[in-house]
Design an enzyme around this catalytic site. Structure first.
Site, PDB file in Angstrom:
ATOM      1  N   ASP A  67       0.811  -1.210   0.000  1.00  0.00           N
ATOM      2  CA  ASP A  67       0.000   0.000   0.000  1.00  0.00           C
ATOM      3  C   ASP A  67       0.853   1.271   0.000  1.00  0.00           C
ATOM      4  OD1 ASP A  67       0.954  -0.335   2.578  1.00  0.00           O
ATOM      5  OD2 ASP A  67      -0.996  -0.706   3.471  1.00  0.00           O
ATOM      6  N   HIS A 138      -7.575  -4.213  10.078  1.00  0.00           N
ATOM      7  CA  HIS A 138      -7.275  -4.018   8.655  1.00  0.00           C
ATOM      8  C   HIS A 138      -5.976  -4.713   8.250  1.00  0.00           C
ATOM      9  CE1 HIS A 138      -5.092   0.028   9.535  1.00  0.00           C
ATOM     10  NE2 HIS A 138      -4.179  -0.772   9.033  1.00  0.00           N
ATOM     11  N   GLU A 143      -9.796  -1.498   4.906  1.00  0.00           N
ATOM     12  CA  GLU A 143     -10.464  -1.098   6.136  1.00  0.00           C
ATOM     13  C   GLU A 143     -11.756  -1.903   6.332  1.00  0.00           C
ATOM     14  OE1 GLU A 143      -8.905   0.617   8.180  1.00  0.00           O
ATOM     15  OE2 GLU A 143      -8.481   2.673   7.561  1.00  0.00           O
TER      16      GLU A 143
HETATM   17  C1  GLP Z   1      -0.785   0.665   8.461  1.00  0.00           C
HETATM   18  C2  GLP Z   1      -0.391  -0.204   7.281  1.00  0.00           C
HETATM   19  C3  GLP Z   1      -0.613  -1.661   7.559  1.00  0.00           C
HETATM   20  C4  GLP Z   1      -0.061  -2.023   8.908  1.00  0.00           C
HETATM   21  C5  GLP Z   1      -0.799  -1.259   9.970  1.00  0.00           C
HETATM   22  C6  GLP Z   1      -0.294  -1.549  11.377  1.00  0.00           C
HETATM   23  O1  GLP Z   1      -2.074   1.150   8.415  1.00  0.00           O
HETATM   24  N1  GLP Z   1      -1.070   0.161   6.081  1.00  0.00           N
HETATM   25  O2  GLP Z   1      -0.023  -2.419   6.533  1.00  0.00           O
HETATM   26  O3  GLP Z   1      -0.185  -3.410   9.135  1.00  0.00           O
HETATM   27  O4  GLP Z   1      -0.642   0.115   9.738  1.00  0.00           O
HETATM   28  O5  GLP Z   1       0.835  -0.781  11.632  1.00  0.00           O
HETATM   29  P1  GLP Z   1       1.810  -0.985  12.851  1.00  0.00           P
HETATM   30  O6  GLP Z   1       2.601  -2.184  12.530  1.00  0.00           O
HETATM   31  O7  GLP Z   1       2.650   0.266  12.878  1.00  0.00           O
HETATM   32  O8  GLP Z   1       0.961  -1.146  14.055  1.00  0.00           O
END
Ligand code: GLP
Length: 241
Positions: A67, A138, A143
């Site tokens: 993404d 997500h 989402e």
């Molecule tokens: C973002 C990314 C995801 C990720 C999520 C959790 O929104 N698009 O791919 O898994 O955050 O992030 P973190 O690992 O910083 O908690």
């Protein structure tokens, strides 16, 4: 679904790096699906170490990221293009032309998103998809919604995600409201899916994904239907299982 629970976050991430590294050792021209977020950073550090020690060679690897935010330049400190360079690509021998991150700047975001799916298909599909998980369940930026979106698409981010990700930006107002994300169809087509979840704030999303019904309200719940999915958790993320 195979669930492994490790005592610490570091162990969960090191184990994930071993799986990714073994994938590359057994198939040097692997197609990797890569993820951003703070969760996989220790896994990338371990992969860098495996490269530096001559164990893992990225020279024939191709990668496709999950993404990207819409509307911020590729060299913005919070862009996922920049994240991947800083956390992995600049430290291993992957060829820049073999790395792919969705464009968040295109004038035809939807058209480019579909072309991104087609490029993954043309490369032969993903051998392994690495995932984190959002506090709302997500994956990528898929989402919670009324339906699953199979293809790469433009997403309106939820307040929960904007709130969770504002720590990387100067303020919540600076977090982009939209992103481009691989859809669940492309993620589900990966031969292996490897999800890492660490920390207490992911425990409820993990519980709903593992124990709850498959529903687009908890996007990660669809992974239960995947033929080879690994959940690598630390004890905190597994605390509600
Ligand atoms: C973002 C990314 C995801 C990720 C999520 C959790 O929104 N698009 O791919 O898994 O955050 O992030 P973190 O690992 O910083 O908690």
């Amino acid at each position: 679904m195979e669930i492994r629970i490790f005592e610490t976050c570091r162990q969960a991430c090191q184990a994930a790096a071993l799986v990714m590294g073994a994938q590359i050792v057994s198939k040097p021209d692997s197609i990797l699906g890569l993820a951003t977020g703070s969760t996989p950073i220790p896994a990338y550090q371990e992969l860098i170490r495996l490269y530096q020690e001559g164990i893992v060679d990225f020279s024939r690897v191709r990668s496709f990221n999950l993404d990207e935010y819409v509307g911020i330049p590729e060299d913005h400190p919070c862009s996922y293009h920049r994240f991947m360079r800083d956390e992995l690509f600049d430290h291993v021998n992957i060829l820049k032309e073999n790395t792919h991150v969705p464009s968040g700047l295109s004038r035809d975001l939807e058209g480019d998103a579909l072309a991104y799916d087609a490029a993954i298909e043309a490369a032969g599909g993903l051998d392994i998809q690495l995932l984190g998980i959002g506090r709302n369940g997500h994956i990528g930026f898929n989402e919670p919604a009324d339906v699953f979106t199979p293809q790469c698409h433009v997403v309106e981010l939820t307040e929960s995600t904007i709130d969770a990700n504002k720590r990387f930006f100067d303020s919540a107002d600076d977090v982009p409201r939209r992103a481009v994300s691989l859809g669940v169809g492309t993620i589900m087509k990966a031969a292996t899916v490897l999800l890492i979840a660490t920390g207490e704030d992911k425990a409820e999303a993990v519980r709903l994904s593992v124990k709850g019904e498959i529903t687009p309200r908890v996007p990660a719940s669809i992974l239960k239907a995947h033929r080879h999915v690994l959940f690598f958790l630390d004890q905190a993320a597994a605390s509600r299982l």
